[in-house]
Design a protein around this motif. Sequence first.
Motif, PDB file in Angstrom:
ATOM      1  N   THR A 170       0.878  -1.164  -0.045  1.00  0.00           N
ATOM      2  CA  THR A 170       0.059   0.062   0.005  1.00  0.00           C
ATOM      3  C   THR A 170       0.908   1.314   0.058  1.00  0.00           C
ATOM      4  O   THR A 170       1.880   1.506   0.779  1.00  0.00           O
ATOM      5  N   VAL A 171       0.692   2.059  -1.123  1.00  0.00           N
ATOM      6  CA  VAL A 171       1.572   3.129  -1.170  1.00  0.00           C
ATOM      7  C   VAL A 171       0.882   4.433  -1.000  1.00  0.00           C
ATOM      8  O   VAL A 171      -0.401   4.518  -1.583  1.00  0.00           O
ATOM      9  N   THR A 172       1.268   5.606  -0.451  1.00  0.00           N
ATOM     10  CA  THR A 172       0.744   6.765  -0.167  1.00  0.00           C
ATOM     11  C   THR A 172       1.660   7.697  -0.886  1.00  0.00           C
ATOM     12  O   THR A 172       2.743   7.799  -0.725  1.00  0.00           O
ATOM     13  N   PHE A 173       1.009   8.635  -2.071  1.00  0.00           N
ATOM     14  CA  PHE A 173       1.733   9.677  -2.566  1.00  0.00           C
ATOM     15  C   PHE A 173       1.159  10.862  -2.762  1.00  0.00           C
ATOM     16  O   PHE A 173      -0.135  11.086  -2.505  1.00  0.00           O
TER      17      PHE A 173
ATOM     18  N   ASP B 130      -0.532  18.641  -7.706  1.00  0.00           N
ATOM     19  CA  ASP B 130      -1.623  19.469  -7.270  1.00  0.00           C
ATOM     20  C   ASP B 130      -1.862  19.411  -5.832  1.00  0.00           C
ATOM     21  O   ASP B 130      -2.930  20.131  -5.324  1.00  0.00           O
ATOM     22  N   GLY B 131      -1.084  18.903  -5.186  1.00  0.00           N
ATOM     23  CA  GLY B 131      -1.278  18.804  -3.704  1.00  0.00           C
ATOM     24  C   GLY B 131      -2.298  17.814  -3.085  1.00  0.00           C
ATOM     25  O   GLY B 131      -2.142  17.460  -1.927  1.00  0.00           O
ATOM     26  N   ARG B 132      -3.143  16.983  -3.930  1.00  0.00           N
ATOM     27  CA  ARG B 132      -3.767  15.871  -3.477  1.00  0.00           C
ATOM     28  C   ARG B 132      -2.927  14.631  -2.821  1.00  0.00           C
ATOM     29  O   ARG B 132      -1.803  14.473  -3.626  1.00  0.00           O
ATOM     30  N   VAL B 133      -3.133  13.976  -1.817  1.00  0.00           N
ATOM     31  CA  VAL B 133      -2.450  12.982  -1.420  1.00  0.00           C
ATOM     32  C   VAL B 133      -3.481  11.570  -1.339  1.00  0.00           C
ATOM     33  O   VAL B 133      -4.709  11.565  -1.159  1.00  0.00           O
ATOM     34  N   GLN B 134      -2.879  10.791  -2.155  1.00  0.00           N
ATOM     35  CA  GLN B 134      -3.540   9.443  -2.201  1.00  0.00           C
ATOM     36  C   GLN B 134      -2.945   8.380  -1.806  1.00  0.00           C
ATOM     37  O   GLN B 134      -1.815   8.304  -1.725  1.00  0.00           O
ATOM     38  N   THR B 135      -3.738   7.181  -1.384  1.00  0.00           N
ATOM     39  CA  THR B 135      -3.242   5.671  -0.960  1.00  0.00           C
ATOM     40  C   THR B 135      -4.008   4.733  -1.725  1.00  0.00           C
ATOM     41  O   THR B 135      -5.207   4.682  -1.830  1.00  0.00           O
ATOM     42  N   PHE B 136      -3.053   3.756  -2.387  1.00  0.00           N
ATOM     43  CA  PHE B 136      -3.610   2.936  -2.867  1.00  0.00           C
ATOM     44  C   PHE B 136      -2.921   1.308  -2.888  1.00  0.00           C
ATOM     45  O   PHE B 136      -1.554   1.643  -2.606  1.00  0.00           O
ATOM     46  N   ARG B 137      -3.386   0.350  -2.709  1.00  0.00           N
ATOM     47  CA  ARG B 137      -2.800  -1.034  -2.706  1.00  0.00           C
ATOM     48  C   ARG B 137      -2.652  -1.307  -4.234  1.00  0.00           C
ATOM     49  O   ARG B 137      -3.591  -1.266  -4.895  1.00  0.00           O
ATOM     50  N   ILE B 138      -1.427  -1.907  -4.352  1.00  0.00           N
ATOM     51  CA  ILE B 138      -1.159  -2.443  -5.661  1.00  0.00           C
ATOM     52  C   ILE B 138      -1.582  -4.000  -5.733  1.00  0.00           C
ATOM     53  O   ILE B 138      -0.911  -4.754  -4.992  1.00  0.00           O
ATOM     54  N   VAL B 139      -2.324  -4.290  -6.823  1.00  0.00           N
ATOM     55  CA  VAL B 139      -2.882  -5.567  -6.613  1.00  0.00           C
ATOM     56  C   VAL B 139      -3.023  -6.064  -8.150  1.00  0.00           C
ATOM     57  O   VAL B 139      -2.632  -5.348  -9.011  1.00  0.00           O
ATOM     58  N   GLY B 140      -3.522  -7.219  -8.429  1.00  0.00           N
ATOM     59  CA  GLY B 140      -3.773  -7.998  -9.607  1.00  0.00           C
ATOM     60  C   GLY B 140      -5.017  -7.072 -10.380  1.00  0.00           C
ATOM     61  O   GLY B 140      -5.767  -6.407  -9.741  1.00  0.00           O
ATOM     62  N   GLU B 141      -5.159  -7.541 -11.689  1.00  0.00           N
ATOM     63  CA  GLU B 141      -6.004  -6.595 -12.574  1.00  0.00           C
ATOM     64  C   GLU B 141      -7.463  -6.919 -12.278  1.00  0.00           C
ATOM     65  O   GLU B 141      -8.197  -5.784 -12.325  1.00  0.00           O
ATOM     66  N   ASP B 142      -7.820  -8.190 -11.906  1.00  0.00           N
ATOM     67  CA  ASP B 142      -9.182  -8.643 -11.501  1.00  0.00           C
ATOM     68  C   ASP B 142      -9.772  -8.241 -10.119  1.00  0.00           C
ATOM     69  O   ASP B 142     -10.890  -7.852 -10.098  1.00  0.00           O
TER      70      ASP B 142
ATOM     71  N   GLU C 215       3.730  14.217 -11.513  1.00  0.00           N
ATOM     72  CA  GLU C 215       4.761  13.856 -10.485  1.00  0.00           C
ATOM     73  C   GLU C 215       3.954  13.378  -9.441  1.00  0.00           C
ATOM     74  O   GLU C 215       3.236  13.823  -8.903  1.00  0.00           O
ATOM     75  N   LEU C 216       4.538  12.096  -8.858  1.00  0.00           N
ATOM     76  CA  LEU C 216       3.924  11.522  -7.716  1.00  0.00           C
ATOM     77  C   LEU C 216       5.277  11.522  -6.556  1.00  0.00           C
ATOM     78  O   LEU C 216       6.112  10.836  -7.052  1.00  0.00           O
ATOM     79  N   GLU C 217       4.914  12.000  -5.567  1.00  0.00           N
ATOM     80  CA  GLU C 217       6.094  12.057  -4.423  1.00  0.00           C
ATOM     81  C   GLU C 217       5.602  11.024  -3.538  1.00  0.00           C
ATOM     82  O   GLU C 217       4.414  11.045  -2.900  1.00  0.00           O
ATOM     83  N   ILE C 218       6.393   9.853  -3.266  1.00  0.00           N
ATOM     84  CA  ILE C 218       6.063   8.778  -2.436  1.00  0.00           C
ATOM     85  C   ILE C 218       6.515   9.280  -0.935  1.00  0.00           C
ATOM     86  O   ILE C 218       7.203   9.507  -0.650  1.00  0.00           O
TER      87      ILE C 218
END
Length: 160
Positions: A100-103, A107-119, A153-156
Motif C-alpha cells: 500500500t503506497v501513499t503519494f 496539485d497537492g492531493r494525497v492518495q493511498t492505493f494498494r497495488i494488486v492484480g487486474e481482476d 509527478e508523484l512523491e512517495i
Amino acid sequence: MSVAFTKEESAETAAETLLPDRPISPHANLVTEQGAKLLERQLAEARAAYEAAQSTEDVNEKRRLSAIPLRDIRYFSERLRTAQVQAAPSSADVVAFGNTVTFSRADGRVQTFRIVGEDEADPKAGSISFASPVARSLMGKAVGDVAGSGGNELEIIAIA
C-alpha cells in the motif's frame, strides 16, 4: 449453426445467447491471496447463476439467462488457471506488488492505493492494478522518491 435450424424466435435472440468472451489481459495474471479467493468466489457465483438459469422452462429464455454466466465461467476459469499468487511483500523499503503506497500529486492531493492484480483492482476502494500507469511508475521506488514526469509527478510519502 444457422438460426434457421434452431428454435430461436429471431436472429436477435440468437445473438443474445452467443456473447463474445471477455478479453484476457496480455499481462501476467499476478494476484494476491485475496485476489485468488475473489476469482474463486466469482467463478462460484457464475456457476450458481448458470445453474439457476437451467431451471427456466422456456428454451429461449434459458439460453438468454445462461449467456452471461457461461461467458463468466469461461473467463474466471481461465483467470484461475493462469493465476500467479504473489506472497505479501516482506519489506516496505520499495514499492512492490501487494504494498500500500501513499503519494502526493503535483496539485497537492494525497492518495493511498494498494497495488494488486487486474481482476481485484478497484480504485474507488483503494486498490489499483499493477499494470496501471500509476502503479508501473511507482514500482521499485522508495519513500521520498518522485515518480512520473511533468505535471504527473508523484512523491512517495509512505509504503506499507
